[in-house]
Enzyme design. Structure first.
Site, PDB file in Angstrom:
ATOM      1  N   HIS A 179       0.827  -1.204   0.000  1.00  0.00           N
ATOM      2  CA  HIS A 179       0.000   0.000   0.000  1.00  0.00           C
ATOM      3  C   HIS A 179       0.862   1.256   0.000  1.00  0.00           C
ATOM      4  O   HIS A 179       0.599   2.194  -0.758  1.00  0.00           O
ATOM      5  CB  HIS A 179      -0.916  -0.004   1.223  1.00  0.00           C
ATOM      6  N   GLU A 180       1.879   1.286   0.838  1.00  0.00           N
ATOM      7  CA  GLU A 180       2.762   2.460   0.887  1.00  0.00           C
ATOM      8  C   GLU A 180       3.527   2.618  -0.425  1.00  0.00           C
ATOM      9  O   GLU A 180       3.755   3.743  -0.891  1.00  0.00           O
ATOM     10  CB  GLU A 180       3.726   2.352   2.066  1.00  0.00           C
ATOM     11  N   HIS A 224       1.438   4.441  -2.840  1.00  0.00           N
ATOM     12  CA  HIS A 224       1.505   5.900  -2.730  1.00  0.00           C
ATOM     13  C   HIS A 224       2.710   6.451  -3.487  1.00  0.00           C
ATOM     14  O   HIS A 224       2.622   7.484  -4.162  1.00  0.00           O
ATOM     15  CB  HIS A 224       1.602   6.306  -1.255  1.00  0.00           C
TER      16      HIS A 224
END
Length: 249
Positions: free
Chosen positions: A112-113, A116
């Site tokens: 998920h990071e 980003h």
């Protein structure tokens, strides 16, 4: 001369405050439930190693490579669930329980990071908008409650209105944050499946962790919208911008 009693305004504010409290209860329950889901799912799936023994750091690197991003370092940071991507130094920071952990949750959170980081690399629209409004939002968050309180105490509609406008900037920021978070999770899960980082049943666990985290942003937005609604109703109860303070004229 026209007479506007304090009772008229107080009754309107009474309704606004009671409506706020009434709606606040389910929003608080949602927020509490979301936090419990995040911590519960993370603990559950961070106790289960994935079959390929892929660590969080390796998962983040795999997501970056899959999207053609090679200039983002991955480092550790202290704390639990402190994982984040910092656009200021273009670095992914993973907590110690994620960075070197070969667990299902670690893969999901790290991916998920990395999602980003990919958003910034490709110039994803909502993340560019969120970045652009950060300075204004920070100013608004610092000044809004001060102006709202002063406006209430001094019965100044103009100050109260400016406070509402500034507070609405933080609400808008949280609104823009939703597609950013959902898109990052979408990129993460797509890369996990395409790169075969997790098996199907393991990917289900990672998706549960990310969905629970996304729900916290939904709850935060609802809380902000509810507060904004309360301020607007109080402003209208006091006559909007067409009337000044209660009393005889």
């Amino acid at each position: 001369m026209p007479y506007y009693s304090y009772g008229y305004y107080n009754y309107g504010e009474f309704l606004a405050n009671n409506l706020y409290v009434l709606l606040l209860i389910p929003v608080l329950l949602l927020s509490l439930w979301a936090q419990m889901q995040v911590s519960g799912n993370f603990r559950r799936y961070n106790a289960v190693n994935n079959r390929r023994r892929i660590t969080g750091a390796q998962a983040a690197e795999a997501v970056l490579r899959a999207n053609g991003v090679y200039d983002v370092p991955i480092r550790t940071t202290r704390g639990t669930l402190t994982d984040h991507y910092d656009p200021r130094d273009n670095t992914i920071y993973l907590s110690e329980s994620v960075y070197g952990a070969p667990t299902i949750a670690a893969v999901g959170v790290a991916a998920h990071e990395a999602g980003h980081a990919v958003q910034y690399a490709v110039g994803y629209g909502p993340v560019r908008l969120r970045t652009a409004i950060v300075p204004v939002t920070q100013i608004g968050s610092r000044l809004s409650f001060f102006l709202l309180i002063i406006g209430l105490l001094l019965y100044s509609q103009s100050l109260f209105l400016v406070g509402i406008i500034l507070f609405s900037l933080t609400t808008f920021f949280q609104l823009v944050t939703l597609p950013v978070e959902f898109n990052a999770s979408g990129r993460a899960m797509a890369a996990i499946e395409e790169q075969g980082l997790l098996d199907t049943d393991e990917a289900y666990g990672a998706r549960k962790v990310l969905r629970a985290a996304a729900l916290t942003y939904v709850a935060a937005l609802l809380m902000s919208v509810l507060q904004l609604l309360r301020f607007v109703l109080i402003f209208l109860a006091r006559g909007g911008g067409s009337r000044r303070g209660g009393g005889r004229e």
